[in-house]
Design an enzyme around this catalytic site. Structure first.
Site, PDB file in Angstrom:
ATOM      1  CB  ALA A 254      13.164 -43.475   1.208  1.00 24.22           C
TER       2      ALA A 254
ATOM      3  CD  GLU B 170      -1.289  -2.327   2.158  1.00 30.23           C
ATOM      4  OE1 GLU B 170      -2.065  -2.956   2.883  1.00 30.23           O
ATOM      5  OE2 GLU B 170      -0.062  -2.573   2.083  1.00 30.23           O
TER       6      GLU B 170
END
Length: 353
Positions: free
Chosen positions: A293, A54
């Site tokens: 894994a 803004e």
């Protein structure tokens, strides 16, 4: 009018993405100022600690007199508190902007509706929920951190057509099977640049000696995170080279060096919740888990994941290190000979709605 609001909100989201990789732990935010149907100013949050969207949008308006008859569109609720910058809601009021259109409410406790209330109490017309789902999706890491108190977690791995991540290796001199092509290897570095932190387990660190840095793409390298219970990683390995901030979770005594910190954990109990809490404490709002894994399965079993990206190679290995298996059907994308599967945890989708 709603179609017009959506048009300018879409531009806000486009601008917000320009801050990708630089705003964390703040969200990406874009803002557009419209007068008589024409954009007269726009901006986005460029970097954490710098001006909000803004502020930048208002600063870009040449004739500030037009603000009193304009609408400001912003993808996230304007802040209402004093942080590193003054409140944007107050700036909007002070500049006399009569109408504000918001993509989604900010879940940050110090804002969370207060910015909207401050504007309305000052007589400003506020419209909310314009392209809300897109605005929320843009900042999944920020939303997850605010609502769950942990980083947004993406699991990533490559596997063969028959579901293996690699051959079985015990010796670092044996190189891993390459399942990604050159183009997709570059994509991995682009992905790394979007995350605040990146993580591997002990076995991956010992066998692959990875750098876990961004090298084939323009962007910042994430904070490296590794599990090394018994301090097995050799001092000459990339992960301990102190080139990038690195956190090593271990059962050994804590130790701090420049860009390298060993953090003691109790390994007699599940450690991932404690790792997530520590990353959140350090305001690391997103985590990319690259393996191996065992670590990937631990995240899945602990329900500590939000998204998974699985690259499937046409290559067949026959045996080796079995890849994790996710329930449900992922979305599919084809790229040359490679297939990509994308999964999202349903609970994460509820949080980021």
């Amino acid at each position: 009018m709603f179609e017009v609001d959506e048009k300018f909100m879409a531009r806000c989201l486009e601008l917000a993405r320009c801050g990708r990789g630089n705003t964390s732990p703040n969200p990406m935010v874009g803002a557009v100022i419209v007068h008589n149907g024409k954009i007269i100013g726009e901006g986005y949050h460029r970097k954490c600690g710098e001006g909000h969207a803004e502020v930048n949008a208002i600063a870009s308006v040449r004739d500030k007199r037009l603000l009193k008859d304009s609408t400001i569109y912003v993808s996230l609720e304007p802040c209402s508190h004093y942080g590193k910058t003054p409140p944007c809601a107050k700036l909007i009021i002070d500049m006399g902007i009569p109408r504000v259109v918001v993509g989604c409410v900010d879940p940050f406790p110090e804002v969370s509706g207060r910015g909207i209330r401050m504007l309305r109490d000052a007589g400003v017309e506020v419209v909310t929920g314009v392209l809300e789902s897109q605005a929320i999706a843009l900042n999944r890491p920020f939303m997850t951190m605010q609502r769950l108190g942990r980083p947004y977690v993406m699991l990533k791995w490559a596997q063969s057509a028959d579901g293996y991540m690699d051959i079985c290796r015990q010796d670092p001199s044996v190189r891993p099977v390459v399942l990604s092509d050159a183009a997709n290897a570059r994509e991995v570095h682009k992905l790394r640049a979007d995350f605040a932190a990146i993580m591997v387990g002990t076995r991956t660190a010992l066998l692959d000696n990875p750098s876990l840095t961004v090298r084939r793409w323009a962007g910042n390298s994430p904070v490296r995170v590794v599990i090394d219970r018994r301090r097995e990683i050799p001092e000459n390995y990339h992960l301990l080279d102190q080139s990038v901030p690195t956190l090593v979770f271990t059962e050994a005594a804590s130790e701090k060096r420049p860009n390298l910190e060993f953090i003691q954990l109790d390994f007699s109990q599940p450690i991932l919740p404690h790792v997530m809490a520590e990353l959140a404490r350090r305001k690391l709002d997103s985590l990319l888990v690259e393996g191996g894994a065992c670590l990937l399965n631990s995240f899945i079993e602990s329900s500590l994941w939000d998204e998974a990206r699985v690259e499937v190679s046409p290559r067949v290995l026959g045996n080796g290190v079995k890849a994790p298996v996710l329930e449900g059907k992922g979305s599919v994308r084809l790229d040359g000979n490679q297939t990509f599967l994308y999964y999202r945890d349903d609970r994460s989708s509820e949080v980021c709605r």
